[in-house]
Design a protein around this motif. Structure first.
Motif, PDB file in Angstrom:
ATOM      1  N   GLU A   1      28.048 -15.927 -16.338  1.00 46.71           N
ATOM      2  CA  GLU A   1      26.836 -15.765 -15.744  1.00 46.71           C
ATOM      3  C   GLU A   1      25.704 -16.584 -16.181  1.00 46.71           C
ATOM      4  O   GLU A   1      25.104 -17.278 -15.294  1.00 46.71           O
ATOM      5  N   GLU A   2      25.490 -16.780 -17.550  1.00 42.46           N
ATOM      6  CA  GLU A   2      24.579 -17.615 -18.096  1.00 42.46           C
ATOM      7  C   GLU A   2      24.983 -19.246 -17.786  1.00 42.46           C
ATOM      8  O   GLU A   2      24.147 -19.895 -17.507  1.00 42.46           O
ATOM      9  N   ASP A   3      26.220 -19.516 -17.745  1.00 42.67           N
ATOM     10  CA  ASP A   3      26.649 -20.823 -17.410  1.00 42.67           C
ATOM     11  C   ASP A   3      26.356 -21.178 -16.021  1.00 42.67           C
ATOM     12  O   ASP A   3      25.883 -22.108 -15.742  1.00 42.67           O
ATOM     13  N   ALA A   4      26.859 -20.430 -15.101  1.00 42.52           N
ATOM     14  CA  ALA A   4      26.295 -20.522 -13.625  1.00 42.52           C
ATOM     15  C   ALA A   4      24.705 -20.612 -13.574  1.00 42.52           C
ATOM     16  O   ALA A   4      24.198 -21.319 -12.903  1.00 42.52           O
ATOM     17  N   TRP A   5      24.077 -19.837 -14.122  1.00 41.67           N
ATOM     18  CA  TRP A   5      22.581 -19.721 -13.883  1.00 41.67           C
ATOM     19  C   TRP A   5      22.256 -21.324 -14.601  1.00 41.67           C
ATOM     20  O   TRP A   5      21.260 -21.905 -14.104  1.00 41.67           O
ATOM     21  N   ALA A   6      22.643 -21.671 -15.604  1.00 37.82           N
ATOM     22  CA  ALA A   6      22.307 -23.076 -16.067  1.00 37.82           C
ATOM     23  C   ALA A   6      22.707 -24.149 -15.328  1.00 37.82           C
ATOM     24  O   ALA A   6      21.805 -25.024 -15.135  1.00 37.82           O
TER      25      ALA A   6
ATOM     26  N   TRP B   1      23.043 -23.866 -12.031  1.00 37.11           N
ATOM     27  CA  TRP B   1      22.196 -23.901 -10.820  1.00 37.11           C
ATOM     28  C   TRP B   1      20.668 -24.478 -11.087  1.00 37.11           C
ATOM     29  O   TRP B   1      20.057 -25.196 -10.438  1.00 37.11           O
ATOM     30  N   SER B   2      20.099 -24.106 -12.374  1.00 40.43           N
ATOM     31  CA  SER B   2      19.061 -24.567 -12.944  1.00 40.43           C
ATOM     32  C   SER B   2      18.891 -26.105 -12.999  1.00 40.43           C
ATOM     33  O   SER B   2      17.913 -26.657 -12.711  1.00 40.43           O
ATOM     34  N   ALA B   3      19.998 -26.531 -13.501  1.00 38.99           N
ATOM     35  CA  ALA B   3      19.877 -28.041 -13.713  1.00 38.99           C
ATOM     36  C   ALA B   3      19.940 -28.653 -12.460  1.00 38.99           C
ATOM     37  O   ALA B   3      19.299 -29.852 -12.143  1.00 38.99           O
ATOM     38  N   ARG B   4      20.849 -28.320 -11.403  1.00 42.41           N
ATOM     39  CA  ARG B   4      20.889 -28.919 -10.255  1.00 42.41           C
ATOM     40  C   ARG B   4      19.746 -29.000  -9.219  1.00 42.41           C
ATOM     41  O   ARG B   4      19.044 -29.638  -8.729  1.00 42.41           O
ATOM     42  N   GLU B   5      18.946 -27.903  -9.534  1.00 41.14           N
ATOM     43  CA  GLU B   5      17.649 -27.591  -8.910  1.00 41.14           C
ATOM     44  C   GLU B   5      16.551 -28.591  -9.445  1.00 41.14           C
ATOM     45  O   GLU B   5      15.724 -29.053  -8.797  1.00 41.14           O
ATOM     46  N   SER B   6      16.650 -28.482 -10.726  1.00 44.94           N
ATOM     47  CA  SER B   6      15.636 -29.658 -11.615  1.00 44.94           C
ATOM     48  C   SER B   6      15.893 -31.149 -11.072  1.00 44.94           C
ATOM     49  O   SER B   6      14.920 -31.851 -10.610  1.00 44.94           O
ATOM     50  N   ILE B   7      17.067 -31.528 -10.644  1.00 46.27           N
ATOM     51  CA  ILE B   7      17.535 -32.725 -10.309  1.00 46.27           C
ATOM     52  C   ILE B   7      17.304 -32.823  -8.878  1.00 46.27           C
ATOM     53  O   ILE B   7      16.441 -33.773  -8.491  1.00 46.27           O
ATOM     54  N   ARG B   8      17.403 -31.837  -7.863  1.00 45.53           N
ATOM     55  CA  ARG B   8      16.891 -32.046  -6.672  1.00 45.53           C
ATOM     56  C   ARG B   8      15.626 -32.116  -6.465  1.00 45.53           C
ATOM     57  O   ARG B   8      15.102 -32.743  -5.635  1.00 45.53           O
TER      58      ARG B   8
END
Length: 82
Positions: free
Chosen positions: A64-69, A71-78
């Motif tokens: 779950e932490e890996d999935a959140w990390a 998602w967060s990285a992709r959002e930051s890049i987006r």
């Protein structure tokens, strides 16, 4: 407070220091102090890196932490205005 220390160096090292001084460094002492400061900072970064790796090895992240990390990285890049 500061202390003076005496250090023996090869002629090649002294020549390298003198070349740095000639290129705009303030003095031989400034070159040596900067080199020591860089070494100390590098060693501190290496220690922190080791501790981070040891922590994640001791307590790995959950899926779950890996999935959140991810998602967060992709959002930051987006969100970047490239």
């Amino acid at each position: 407070m500061s202390k003076m220390i005496t250090v023996r160096m090869s002629d090649d090292r002294v020549a390298a220091i003198d070349a740095l001084v000639a290129s705009g460094r303030a003095s031989r002492a400034a070159v040596v102090v900067e080199a020591i400061d860089r070494l100390v900072a590098d060693l501190e970064r290496e220690r922190i890196d080791r501790e981070i790796v040891e922590g994640y090895t001791r307590i790995p992240s959950t899926p779950e932490e890996d999935a959140w990390a991810e998602w967060s990285a992709r959002e930051s890049i987006r969100e970047e205005p490239w």
